[in-house]
Write a protein that holds these residues in place. Structure first.
Motif, short mmCIF file in Angstrom:
data_model
loop_
_atom_site.label_atom_id
_atom_site.label_comp_id
_atom_site.label_asym_id
_atom_site.label_seq_id
_atom_site.Cartn_x
_atom_site.Cartn_y
_atom_site.Cartn_z
N TYR A 52 4.27 -22.64 7.07
CA TYR A 52 5.19 -21.91 6.21
C TYR A 52 5.93 -20.82 6.99
N ILE A 53 5.23 -20.12 7.84
CA ILE A 53 5.85 -19.06 8.64
C ILE A 53 6.89 -19.63 9.60
N ILE A 54 6.56 -20.73 10.25
CA ILE A 54 7.50 -21.36 11.18
C ILE A 54 8.72 -21.86 10.43
N SER A 55 8.54 -22.41 9.24
CA SER A 55 9.67 -22.88 8.44
C SER A 55 10.61 -21.73 8.06
N VAL A 56 10.04 -20.62 7.62
CA VAL A 56 10.86 -19.46 7.24
C VAL A 56 11.59 -18.92 8.46
N LEU A 57 10.92 -18.82 9.60
CA LEU A 57 11.58 -18.34 10.82
C LEU A 57 12.70 -19.27 11.26
N ALA A 58 12.52 -20.57 11.10
CA ALA A 58 13.57 -21.53 11.46
C ALA A 58 14.79 -21.35 10.56
N TRP A 59 14.58 -21.13 9.25
CA TRP A 59 15.69 -20.90 8.35
C TRP A 59 16.42 -19.60 8.68
N VAL A 60 15.67 -18.56 9.01
CA VAL A 60 16.29 -17.29 9.38
C VAL A 60 17.10 -17.46 10.66
N ALA A 61 16.55 -18.17 11.63
CA ALA A 61 17.28 -18.41 12.88
C ALA A 61 18.56 -19.20 12.62
N LEU A 62 18.50 -20.21 11.75
CA LEU A 62 19.69 -20.98 11.42
C LEU A 62 20.75 -20.11 10.75
N CYS A 63 20.33 -19.29 9.81
CA CYS A 63 21.28 -18.38 9.13
C CYS A 63 21.90 -17.39 10.10
N LEU A 64 21.10 -16.83 11.00
CA LEU A 64 21.63 -15.91 12.01
C LEU A 64 22.61 -16.61 12.94
N TYR A 65 22.31 -17.84 13.32
CA TYR A 65 23.22 -18.59 14.18
C TYR A 65 24.54 -18.85 13.48
N ILE A 66 24.48 -19.27 12.21
CA ILE A 66 25.72 -19.52 11.47
C ILE A 66 26.51 -18.25 11.31
N TRP A 67 25.85 -17.13 11.04
CA TRP A 67 26.55 -15.85 10.91
C TRP A 67 27.18 -15.46 12.24
N TRP A 68 26.46 -15.63 13.34
CA TRP A 68 26.98 -15.28 14.67
C TRP A 68 28.12 -16.19 15.09
N ALA A 69 28.02 -17.48 14.78
CA ALA A 69 29.01 -18.44 15.25
C ALA A 69 30.30 -18.43 14.44
N PHE A 70 30.22 -18.15 13.15
CA PHE A 70 31.38 -18.31 12.30
C PHE A 70 31.92 -17.03 11.68
N PHE A 71 31.23 -15.92 11.79
CA PHE A 71 31.73 -14.70 11.15
C PHE A 71 31.93 -13.60 12.12
#
Length: 71
Positions: A52-71
């Motif tokens: 569960y912790i790894i899954s949440v961290l992966a989602w946070v990393a994906l959201c941060l990447y999308i924010w960094w790449a597109f905004f």
């Protein structure tokens, strides 16, 4: 009837269906961790908190990447 009052002498592994003593914490056949006996006679599967912790961290990393790449 309360769950603690069941008269089981063994429990079954939920993975391989091996009969185990009530105090077993790990199945000797499949090697999976098991918990207390439930009302049907099967051992409960313990919660794998690491997944569960790894899954949440992966989602946070994906959201941060999308924010960094597109905004």
């Amino acid at each position: 009837m309360d769950e603690k009052n069941h008269c089981f002498t063994t429990k079954k592994c939920p993975e391989c269906l091996t009969n185990l003593p009530l105090n077993a914490e790990k199945c000797p056949d499949c090697g999976k961790k098991i918990g207390e006996v439930d009302k049907t006679g099967f051992a409960k599967r313990p919660v794998n908190w690491l997944s569960y912790i790894i899954s949440v961290l992966a989602w946070v990393a994906l959201c941060l990447y999308i924010w960094w790449a597109f905004f």
